[in-house]
Motif scaffolding. Structure first.
Motif, PDB file in Angstrom:
ATOM      1  N   ARG A 150       0.833  -1.208   0.000  1.00 21.64           N
ATOM      2  CA  ARG A 150       0.000   0.000   0.000  1.00 21.64           C
ATOM      3  C   ARG A 150       0.862   1.251   0.000  1.00 21.64           C
ATOM      4  O   ARG A 150       0.540   2.240  -0.685  1.00 21.64           O
ATOM      5  N   ALA A 200      -7.007  -0.479  -6.687  1.00 19.53           N
ATOM      6  CA  ALA A 200      -7.525  -0.282  -5.331  1.00 19.53           C
ATOM      7  C   ALA A 200      -8.993  -0.666  -5.239  1.00 19.53           C
ATOM      8  O   ALA A 200      -9.423  -1.290  -4.262  1.00 19.53           O
ATOM      9  N   VAL A 201      -9.764  -0.303  -6.262  1.00 23.28           N
ATOM     10  CA  VAL A 201     -11.185  -0.662  -6.269  1.00 23.28           C
ATOM     11  C   VAL A 201     -11.355  -2.175  -6.312  1.00 23.28           C
ATOM     12  O   VAL A 201     -12.179  -2.757  -5.589  1.00 23.28           O
ATOM     13  N   HIS A 242      -9.199  -4.449  -5.322  1.00 27.89           N
ATOM     14  CA  HIS A 242      -8.752  -5.025  -4.052  1.00 27.89           C
ATOM     15  C   HIS A 242      -9.824  -4.870  -2.981  1.00 27.89           C
ATOM     16  O   HIS A 242     -10.095  -5.803  -2.217  1.00 27.89           O
ATOM     17  N   ARG A 243     -10.463  -3.709  -2.945  1.00 28.89           N
ATOM     18  CA  ARG A 243     -11.499  -3.483  -1.942  1.00 28.89           C
ATOM     19  C   ARG A 243     -12.695  -4.398  -2.185  1.00 28.89           C
ATOM     20  O   ARG A 243     -13.308  -4.911  -1.243  1.00 28.89           O
ATOM     21  N   THR A 250     -11.722  -8.061  -1.107  1.00 25.36           N
ATOM     22  CA  THR A 250     -11.434  -8.294   0.314  1.00 25.36           C
ATOM     23  C   THR A 250     -12.600  -7.933   1.221  1.00 25.36           C
ATOM     24  O   THR A 250     -12.581  -8.264   2.406  1.00 25.36           O
ATOM     25  N   GLN A 251     -13.602  -7.239   0.680  1.00 28.09           N
ATOM     26  CA  GLN A 251     -14.740  -6.855   1.518  1.00 28.09           C
ATOM     27  C   GLN A 251     -15.569  -8.090   1.857  1.00 28.09           C
ATOM     28  O   GLN A 251     -15.919  -8.870   0.969  1.00 28.09           O
TER      29      GLN A 251
END
Length: 408
Positions: free
Chosen positions: A281, A387-388, A390-391, A394-395
């Motif tokens: 990150r 980033a989108v 990954h989010r 992992t959410q």
């Protein structure tokens, strides 16, 4: 570690002097810029094709002995080249063969020397050791490139290769006296790490590529670095075109920009020495900040404004490189680190060869300002998309509660 760093400073200086002289030699022998590019490609090709195999060899062989042999062989290649230059026996074919041998040995030497240097410090000091290595590399590159013309002008091309050979022997002379730092028991490889590492890949050998692809952190680090390297870090090309074109500067002005880049790289390595637990990150955040500065540099109207932007660009790049190298060299378990570095070498050689031609096409299409701005926006867009994604992956999924049925 101090002896190892001093020897590597000599080695890096000699290597960059030799690379600069090699380009001049090819131009003198052939008069062709394309042949110069071919010699660089031949030297890089083993890293692209055999990086994984070189990393596996580093994991399988004793590290100090491997580094000692590889440094000695590189010294021998340099001395042979010096003799051929001095006797006027060096042809284009001979130079290409020697470049290929150098690239082949480097597939083993790179991971071996990197991991050997890391072994000299406790695990908590690894980021500082990698930052020191980055500073040594930056200073050696600056000193070697700057001194190449002086050495060739005063003593001839053969002297530069002799100096390169002696610098490799300096590293080889230090290696037998190196003593690895003791590793506390709690730093030993954890059982869960052993379970994560695949024992074999499809070819039946210990898995390096399979482990790499199964580690999301390593895959993400590769994607971030590849994107930044192709569209954002070829400053020797983009800034040269910007300074000599839209900003109407000459070679002296570009020399000032190159010096600021070198100083920023060294300063960034010093700052990176304070890192303790860098993450992917952090690498992404530094890459995004560097891309924003790159966009601003593409829009700069004066050389002074460009210089103000170039210094933090170089600092961010150096810190990002150190943070990424720390993640790369600490994420895998010790018995797979050579193979992971081998996979990285193959990947980085690939984007190193593909990046300049792609950037050259972008320069022709959009010009110097357009290439810098477009490249920066591509990096920012790619990082945002990553980033989108990954989010989203992992959410945690929402929990749906089903009311219990009433009994009749």
């Amino acid at each position: 570690m101090r002896w190892w760093s001093a020897a590597n400073l000599l080695s890096n200086t000699g290597t960059w002097m030799q690379l600069t002289v090699q380009n001049l030699l090819v131009l003198q022998i052939t008069g062709s810029a394309a042949a110069t590019g071919l010699s660089l490609a031949v030297q890089a090709a083993p890293g692209l094709l055999l990086g994984v195999a070189g990393g596996a060899a580093v994991d399988a062989w004793p590290r100090k002995r491997t580094a000692l042999v590889s440094q000695t062989v590189l010294a021998l290649v340099a001395f042979v080249t010096a003799a051929m230059v001095a006797l006027d026996q060096l042809s284009t074919g001979g130079l290409l063969v020697l470049a290929a041998v150098t690239g082949l040995v480097a597939t083993v030497d790179g991971p071996a020397t990197a991991l050997l240097g890391n072994d000299l410090v406790p695990p908590k000091d690894l980021p500082s050791a990698i930052a020191l290595g980055s500073a040594v590399h930056s200073v050696g590159r600056f000193a070697g490139t700057a001194s190449a013309a002086v050495v060739v002008g005063l003593f001839g091309s053969a002297t530069a290769y002799v100096a390169d050979g002696l610098s490799f022997l300096a590293v080889a002379a230090v290696i037998p006296f190196l003593r690895p730092a003791p590793v506390p028991d709690k730093q030993a490889q954890a059982p869960e790490e052993q379970a994560q590492a695949p024992k074999e890949d499809p070819a039946g050998e210990p898995g390096g590529l399979a482990f790499f692809l199964r580690r999301p952190r390593l895959v993400a680090l590769t994607a971030i670095t590849a994107l930044s390297s192709v569209f954002g870090r070829n400053y020797t090309l983009t800034l040269a075109v910007l300074v000599t074109g839209p900003l109407h500067g000459g070679s002296e002005a570009y020399g000032v920009v190159s010096t600021v880049l070198a100083v920023g790289g060294i300063a960034g390595a010093v700052v990176a020495g304070r890192l303790r637990s860098p993450s992917v990150r952090l690498v992404a955040a530094l890459a995004a900040a560097g891309a924003l500065l790159q966009v601003a540099a593409g829009l700069s109207g004066t050389l002074v404004m460009l210089l103000v932007l170039v210094l933090p660009m170089a600092v961010l790049e150096s810190v990002s490189d150190t943070a990424g190298a720390t993640v790369l060299q600490t994420d895998p378990p010790p018995h797979l680190r050579g193979r992971v570095l081998g996979v990285w070498r193959s990947a980085s050689t690939g984007w190193g060869l593909a990046g300049p031609p792609l950037l050259g096409l972008l320069l022709e299409w959009a010009g110097a300002r357009g290439a810098l701005v477009t490249g920066g926006l591509i990096i920012i867009g790619g990082l945002a998309a990553g980033a989108v994604r990954h989010r989203a992956t992992t959410q945690p999924s929402p929990v749906v509660l089903i009311p219990a049925q009433r009994s009749a």
